[in-house]
Design an enzyme around this catalytic site. Structure first.
Site, PDB file in Angstrom:
ATOM      1  N   ASP A   6     -60.851 -32.087  13.346  1.00 45.31           N
ATOM      2  CA  ASP A   6     -61.941 -31.119  13.300  1.00 45.31           C
ATOM      3  C   ASP A   6     -62.650 -31.099  14.661  1.00 45.31           C
ATOM      4  OD1 ASP A   6     -64.361 -29.657  12.706  1.00 45.31           O
ATOM      5  OD2 ASP A   6     -64.009 -30.109  10.597  1.00 45.31           O
ATOM      6  N   SER A  32     -65.830 -24.251  10.498  1.00 48.78           N
ATOM      7  CA  SER A  32     -64.759 -25.035   9.882  1.00 48.78           C
ATOM      8  C   SER A  32     -64.343 -24.541   8.502  1.00 48.78           C
ATOM      9  CB  SER A  32     -65.188 -26.503   9.777  1.00 48.78           C
ATOM     10  OG  SER A  32     -65.364 -27.062  11.047  1.00 48.78           O
ATOM     11  N   THR A  45     -63.472 -28.646   5.453  1.00 46.96           N
ATOM     12  CA  THR A  45     -62.010 -28.719   5.590  1.00 46.96           C
ATOM     13  C   THR A  45     -61.314 -29.040   4.275  1.00 46.96           C
ATOM     14  OG1 THR A  45     -62.077 -29.224   7.955  1.00 46.96           O
ATOM     15  CG2 THR A  45     -60.122 -29.938   6.737  1.00 46.96           C
ATOM     16  N   ASP A  65     -59.217 -27.062  13.928  1.00 46.25           N
ATOM     17  CA  ASP A  65     -59.753 -25.835  13.354  1.00 46.25           C
ATOM     18  C   ASP A  65     -60.429 -24.983  14.422  1.00 46.25           C
ATOM     19  OD1 ASP A  65     -61.676 -27.801  13.653  1.00 46.25           O
ATOM     20  OD2 ASP A  65     -62.577 -27.535  11.679  1.00 46.25           O
TER      21      ASP A  65
END
Length: 526
Positions: free
Chosen positions: A64, A114, A177, A381
């Site tokens: 991330d 995200s 996520t 992401d």
């Protein structure tokens, strides 16, 4: 001049002759570089033999906020942690044979968040920022736009195909996520019903924690943080019983952990909340695991208590050993989620150590699986407004100072800088003099624009891939392309025509292929 020399020494440079950084003598010989390049070329030529097997297993590692500058800086850090200058080091993801770029924008945002991105790389559909598991017709925070706009994820496709499935994250298991793997929610912040507006609850929308247990029955492996969202409001936490900020948040009074435990009581299923309990399990005797190791996100790897909190690598090891028992294979989503948090806080050291830890997990996953039947993808992401530069010399500590003063304000500066964030500091109307900069874990690198939280970046991110059909990830792609490729490789989801060859045996798995062969012999000789 004296001050400059002191700054250079503080930056961690090793010097022989003044102004000449040391590097390996072999690098002075052109044959060193030529041999290295020829060896790389030889390996590249082997890629002409494409791996077109059916992927039994699928693993997606999601860093991330792990933009390309973060990958490069983590590579240097990894090398420096092992006593090298760092630049020449290889991350585990660097060893993957195929690399592509992913365009990360959301349907309504040039610079993505995200949630919308997770919907893209898990559900195959681009979406609006702030929403998970719903298409772009859904509007953030508007409950009545949920129904009819749900989209399913590759985790569900794998489960419906008979595979085991798992989620491992260093954030809350109901964070942006992981939630896109199982939830359909128009607001990523609806972690429990305690964070939802009353009108959304009355309209029938479900919180994300509840959906974790109700939408896809019996997810085999769930590990991460987020305990407090599973327990009734004001119920004390098992690890921090006196800290009210960690108390349960659920207004409906439900204990989702107890409900899960009761539902799974006749299965080999275990709930664990600390590292000791996790590591005491024999994966051969575990079919289902729910591991919630913190009330919120897991602690940064640099700060975690190794007695109570497992590392990402340890969680991945347990997850794979449980999931791989299924003869039909598995799908595993692994998120290094706190890379993002470190950057948001301007704490580059935390972010980069999180990235290095995820790379360790990638390496271990490679040892526990087989490249011939396991497709592994590593991507991000989105990026961050994180950079490093300043003409630093070879081997300069990645957290160190640039070897010069600014020619505008005559002050030193760190190699790592942020475009915006909490590291912006002004003293007496001037930029802070950070000649007394710190290598503390929570040091905040200087930022150009003051913000309480640093922002995401909008540039493309890398996709690293290996295993069956990994060559289909090449060039520049829309982010939502990723799960379509992974599903194609594993013969799950909507596109499976290629799984049946002219003789009907290809892509059906060993058992079914053998059965086809027997039926053919029976037809010929009986």
């Amino acid at each position: 001049m004296k001050g400059t020399v002191l700054l250079i020494i503080c930056s961690g440079l090793t010097w022989g002759v003044p102004g000449k950084p040391l590097f390996p003598d072999q690098e002075k010989d052109p044959s060193f570089w030529n041999k290295w390049a020829q060896s790389t070329l030889k390996n590249a030529l082997q890629l002409q033999k494409l791996n077109q097997n059916t992927a039994k297993n699928l693993i997606l590692f999601l860093g991330d906020g792990m933009g390309i500058p973060t990958v490069t800086a983590a590579r240097i850090l990894k090398g420096q942690l092992s006593g090298k200058s760092g630049e020449e080091t290889q991350l585990e993801m660097d060893k993957f044979p195929f690399v592509a770029l992913s365009k990360t924008y959301n349907t309504n945002a040039q610079v993505a968040d995200s949630a919308g991105t997770a919907t893209a790389y898990l559900c195959g559909v681009k979406a609006n920022e702030g929403t998970v598991g719903v298409n772009a017709a859904a509007t953030r925070s508007q409950c009545n736009t949920t129904q009819g706009n749900e989209v399913t994820s590759i985790l569900r496709w794998a489960k419906e195909a008979g595979k085991s499935v798992g989620i491992v994250t260093t954030t809350r298991v109901n964070h942006a996520t992981p939630s896109a793997a199982y939830a359909h929610c128009v607001d990523r912040d609806w972690y429990s019903d305690g964070e939802m507006p009353a009108e959304a609850i009355q309209a029938g929308c479900k919180d994300i924690a509840r959906q974790l247990f109700e939408n896809i029955p019996n997810i085999d492996v769930i590990m991460g943080g987020g305990r407090k969202y599973m327990f009734p409001k004001n119920q004390s936490d098992v690890e921090y019983p006196g800290d009210k900020k960690h108390f349960g948040t659920r207004k409906d009074g439900r204990n989702l952990v107890a409900e899960w435990t009761n539902r799974m009581k006749n299965k080999q299923a275990f709930y664990v909340w600390n590292r000791k309990e996790l590591m005491s399990l024999n994966p051969n005797n575990v079919d289902y695991i729910l591991g919630l190791f913190e009330p919120g996100d897991l602690l940064y790897n640099l700060e975690r208590n190794p007695d109570t909190d497992p590392s990402l690598t340890e969680m991945v090891e347990v997850a794979i050993k449980i999931l791989r028992k299924n003869p039909n294979g598995f799908y595993l989503l692994v998120e290094g989620g706190r890379i993002d948090h470190g950057h948001h806080e301007g704490k580059a050291k935390q972010a980069l150590h999180e990235a290095v830890e995820m790379d360790r997990a990638i390496g271990l996953a490679g040892l526990l699986t087989n490249i011939h039947d396991t497709m592994t993808v590593v991507t991000a992401d989105h990026s961050h407004v994180f950079s490093f530069g300043g003409y630093t010399s070879r081997g300069n500590t990645i957290f160190g100072l640039a070897p010069m003063f600014s020619d505008v304000d005559q002050k030193p500066f760190t190699a790592i800088l942020y475009g915006n964030g909490p590291g912006f500091k002004v003293v007496d109307g001037l930029r802070e003099n950070n000649s007394t900069w710190s290598l503390e874990n929570n040091y905040q690198a200087q930022a150009a624009v003051p913000l309480s939280m640093e922002t995401h970046g909008g540039e493309d991110v890398a996709i690293f891939s290996k295993g069956p059909m990994a060559h289909l990830l090449h060039g520049v792609h829309e982010q939502n392309y990723i799960p379509h490729v992974m599903a194609y490789a594993a013969c799950i989801g909507q596109n499976r025509d290629h799984c049946m060859s002219s003789n009907g045996a290809s892509g059906l798995g060993p058992a079914l292929a053998s059965l086809t062969a027997l039926l053919t012999l029976n037809h010929l000789f009986c």
